[in-house]
Every structure is written in structure tokens, then in C-alpha cells.
Design a protein around this motif. Structure first.
Motif, PDB file in Angstrom:
ATOM      1  N   SER A  93       0.819  -1.214   0.000  1.00 44.47           N
ATOM      2  CA  SER A  93       0.000   0.000   0.000  1.00 44.47           C
ATOM      3  C   SER A  93       0.852   1.264   0.000  1.00 44.47           C
ATOM      4  N   SER A  94       2.126   1.161   0.407  1.00 46.12           N
ATOM      5  CA  SER A  94       3.002   2.340   0.430  1.00 46.12           C
ATOM      6  C   SER A  94       3.264   2.886  -0.972  1.00 46.12           C
ATOM      7  N   TYR A  95       3.117   2.044  -2.002  1.00 41.23           N
ATOM      8  CA  TYR A  95       3.339   2.498  -3.375  1.00 41.23           C
ATOM      9  C   TYR A  95       2.085   3.097  -4.000  1.00 41.23           C
ATOM     10  N   PHE A  96       0.971   2.992  -3.329  1.00 38.74           N
ATOM     11  CA  PHE A  96      -0.288   3.493  -3.877  1.00 38.74           C
ATOM     12  C   PHE A  96      -0.329   5.011  -3.755  1.00 38.74           C
ATOM     13  N   LYS A  97      -0.589   5.701  -4.877  1.00 41.06           N
ATOM     14  CA  LYS A  97      -0.547   7.155  -4.892  1.00 41.06           C
ATOM     15  C   LYS A  97      -1.924   7.794  -4.795  1.00 41.06           C
ATOM     16  N   GLY A  98      -2.962   6.986  -4.825  1.00 39.66           N
ATOM     17  CA  GLY A  98      -4.305   7.523  -4.633  1.00 39.66           C
ATOM     18  C   GLY A  98      -4.581   7.723  -3.149  1.00 39.66           C
ATOM     19  N   SER A  99      -5.782   8.156  -2.833  1.00 40.22           N
ATOM     20  CA  SER A  99      -6.161   8.353  -1.437  1.00 40.22           C
ATOM     21  C   SER A  99      -6.985   7.160  -0.960  1.00 40.22           C
ATOM     22  N   ILE A 100      -6.710   6.710   0.249  1.00 39.15           N
ATOM     23  CA  ILE A 100      -7.463   5.605   0.851  1.00 39.15           C
ATOM     24  C   ILE A 100      -8.748   6.191   1.439  1.00 39.15           C
ATOM     25  N   PRO A 101      -9.916   5.705   1.037  1.00 37.77           N
ATOM     26  CA  PRO A 101     -11.173   6.285   1.542  1.00 37.77           C
ATOM     27  C   PRO A 101     -11.377   6.020   3.026  1.00 37.77           C
ATOM     28  N   GLN A 102     -12.136   6.902   3.666  1.00 38.11           N
ATOM     29  CA  GLN A 102     -12.416   6.781   5.093  1.00 38.11           C
ATOM     30  C   GLN A 102     -13.115   5.464   5.413  1.00 38.11           C
ATOM     31  N   GLU A 103     -13.945   4.993   4.486  1.00 37.55           N
ATOM     32  CA  GLU A 103     -14.665   3.737   4.708  1.00 37.55           C
ATOM     33  C   GLU A 103     -13.699   2.568   4.886  1.00 37.55           C
ATOM     34  N   ALA A 104     -12.599   2.583   4.112  1.00 37.91           N
ATOM     35  CA  ALA A 104     -11.602   1.510   4.242  1.00 37.91           C
ATOM     36  C   ALA A 104     -10.924   1.566   5.603  1.00 37.91           C
ATOM     37  N   ILE A 105     -10.586   2.775   6.061  1.00 38.47           N
ATOM     38  CA  ILE A 105      -9.953   2.924   7.378  1.00 38.47           C
ATOM     39  C   ILE A 105     -10.909   2.481   8.485  1.00 38.47           C
ATOM     40  N   SER A 106     -12.191   2.794   8.319  1.00 40.96           N
ATOM     41  CA  SER A 106     -13.186   2.370   9.309  1.00 40.96           C
ATOM     42  C   SER A 106     -13.278   0.850   9.372  1.00 40.96           C
ATOM     43  N   LYS A 107     -13.200   0.196   8.209  1.00 39.50           N
ATOM     44  CA  LYS A 107     -13.245  -1.268   8.194  1.00 39.50           C
ATOM     45  C   LYS A 107     -12.013  -1.865   8.858  1.00 39.50           C
ATOM     46  N   ILE A 108     -10.861  -1.224   8.662  1.00 36.72           N
ATOM     47  CA  ILE A 108      -9.636  -1.694   9.317  1.00 36.72           C
ATOM     48  C   ILE A 108      -9.776  -1.574  10.834  1.00 36.72           C
ATOM     49  N   LYS A 109     -10.301  -0.435  11.307  1.00 34.67           N
ATOM     50  CA  LYS A 109     -10.512  -0.257  12.750  1.00 34.67           C
ATOM     51  C   LYS A 109     -11.459  -1.326  13.295  1.00 34.67           C
ATOM     52  N   HIS A 110     -12.505  -1.617  12.553  1.00 37.08           N
ATOM     53  CA  HIS A 110     -13.478  -2.629  12.985  1.00 37.08           C
ATOM     54  C   HIS A 110     -12.813  -4.007  13.067  1.00 37.08           C
ATOM     55  N   LEU A 111     -11.993  -4.336  12.073  1.00 35.27           N
ATOM     56  CA  LEU A 111     -11.295  -5.621  12.083  1.00 35.27           C
ATOM     57  C   LEU A 111     -10.323  -5.714  13.255  1.00 35.27           C
ATOM     58  N   GLU A 112      -9.578  -4.636  13.481  1.00 34.64           N
ATOM     59  CA  GLU A 112      -8.610  -4.644  14.580  1.00 34.64           C
ATOM     60  C   GLU A 112      -9.304  -4.818  15.926  1.00 34.64           C
TER      61      GLU A 112
END
Length: 238
Positions: A87-106
Motif C-alpha cells: 500500500s506504500s506504493y499506492f498514490k491515490g487516497s485511501i477512503p475513510q470507509e476503508a480505514i473504518s473497516k480496518i478499525k473494525h477488524l482490529e
């Protein structure tokens, strides 16, 4: 007569039983601060290089439909000319929904997720675009868990357009077919008064050489390569 029940007043009384307003405000501020710290840590992890090959997931809580083996990911990347990179090579923006899903998984798995991967078209690893990125996290033993997909779906003809770049045989067949079609468009009698079969194939041969030279020059000049060679490469001119 019984008076009407004011739900708002009941709600305030229930809240006040847990403490005064200053305590409640402090608790809310602390919760929001901790949540902000989690998001900042996740964003930092997504943007940093990490070679983690597994996460401590609780397998009973994972959705089987979101688990994929590296061979399946590789096949799709080759068929549609995509890349599967950190993901460090990805130049787009990560949407808030993806971050929310990561928090939920963690929270559900009581762990911090690392080693994020993204599957997307090559250009999304150099600049922002709107096509179809997929965010994965490693499970272990070459299995990955799909966390989130965003953006638009790929063009329905992308697989067809990517087919010539799977290997040199496919590319050669496409160049041969195009040169044949171009030869058919050459006006009859352009080079002689009477067209012959031999003349047709000679023109076709020269058309093939011309197109093949353009393809080779384009490939070398821009550092292009075939799909199996680039699907996991972090280099532009791989």
C-alpha cells in the motif's frame, strides 16, 4: 390524569446518573482522541513499507468469501494487467470507509493489522485515478484477506485489451492480424496495374515489419513488459 412522557428529559436524567457534564465531556473527548490516534496509526501503516506476511486474525470471525490465495490474485492481475503491491506504493487516497473497516477488524480480532497490499491498475501506483483498487491484508501461507474495494469497476473490455500483453505470442498474433487488415485496405493497383496474390503477401509482410517495429520501439522506449513480469513489480520500467 397522567402527564405525557418527555423522552428528552428521561435521556438527560439517564446521562446525568453516569456523572456530571464535565466528566461526560472529558470522557467523550478521550474517546474521540483515542479514535483519532487509531486512524493516524492506520494511515501511517498504510503509507509505510512493511514486509509482514501474516496477521493474527481470529479465523472464526473472517468471512470466507473474502479470503484469496496469491495464485488467484496473480491470475487476475495477469488477465487484466493489474499490479499487486504494498500500500506504500499506492498514490491515490485511501477512503475513510476503508480505514473504518480496518478499525473494525482490529477491534474484532484484538490486533494491529500490518502488511497491507493493494490490487489496482499500474497508473494508480503513480498518480490518482478513479479505477478499481482493492485493499488486502496478509493472513499467512500466501493467503490474503480482502478488506475493502472502492472506485469504479474495470471496463468490461479491459481483459480483451490486456490479452496481447500476456506474452509475446499473443502480441505477435495481434500484430499479424492488424497488418493483415491494413493490407486489405491498400487500394488495388496502387503498386501495379494488376494485383496478384504474391503482391498481396509481400505488402502484408512489409506491413507486419512496420507495425512490429513500432511495437518494439514503443515497448523499449517506455520500458513496457508483459503482464506476468509486472503484476508484482514495484518498478515503472519492469
Amino acid at each position: 390524569m397522567l402527564g405525557k412522557t418527555n423522552i428528552e428529559n428521561l435521556l438527560r436524567k439517564a446521562r446525568n446518573k453516569r456523572g456530571n457534564e464535565s466528566q461526560i465531556l472529558a470522557q467523550v473527548e478521550e474517546i474521540l482522541r483515542q479514535d483519532q490516534l487509531k486512524e493516524e496509526r492506520i494511515s501511517e501503516t498504510l503509507g509505510s513499507k512493511n514486509n509482514a506476511y501474516r496477521n493474527n486474525f481470529n479465523f472464526d470471525l473472517l468471512e470466507t468469501s473474502n479470503i484469496f490465495h496469491i495464485d488467484q490474485i496473480k491470475q487476475i492481475c495477469i488477465d487484466y494487467r493489474l499490479r499487486f503491491l504494498d500500500s506504500s506504493y499506492f498514490k491515490g487516497s485511501i477512503p475513510q470507509e476503508a480505514i473504518s473497516k480496518i478499525k473494525h477488524l482490529e477491534a474484532a480480532h484484538n490486533t494491529s493489522i500490518t502488511g497491507f497490499k493493494i490490487m489496482a491498475p499500474s497508473r494508480l501506483f503513480r498518480l490518482e485515478d478513479k479505477d478499481d483498487p482493492l485493499l488486502f491484508a496478509p493472513i499467512g501461507n500466501d493467503y490474503f484477506y480482502l478488506i475493502h474495494k472502492w472506485g469504479n469497476d474495470l471496463h468490461p473490455l479491459r481483459k480483451l485489451f490486456a490479452w496481447p500483453f500476456k506474452n509475446i505470442v499473443n502480441l505477435g498474433l495481434v500484430v499479424l492480424a492488424i497488418s493483415y487488415l491494413v493490407t486489405l485496405m491498400v487500394p488495388e493497383g496502387l503498386f501495379s496495374k494488376k494485383s496478384t496474390t504474391a503482391e498481396f503477401w509481400i505488402i502484408n509482410f512489409f506491413m507486419f515489419k512496420c507495425l512490429a517495429s513500432i511495437v518494439i520501439f514503443y515497448g523499449f522506449a517506455l520500458g513496457k513488459n508483459f503482464n506476468p513480469a509486472i503484476w508484482k513489480s514495484k518498478y515503472f520500467n519492469a
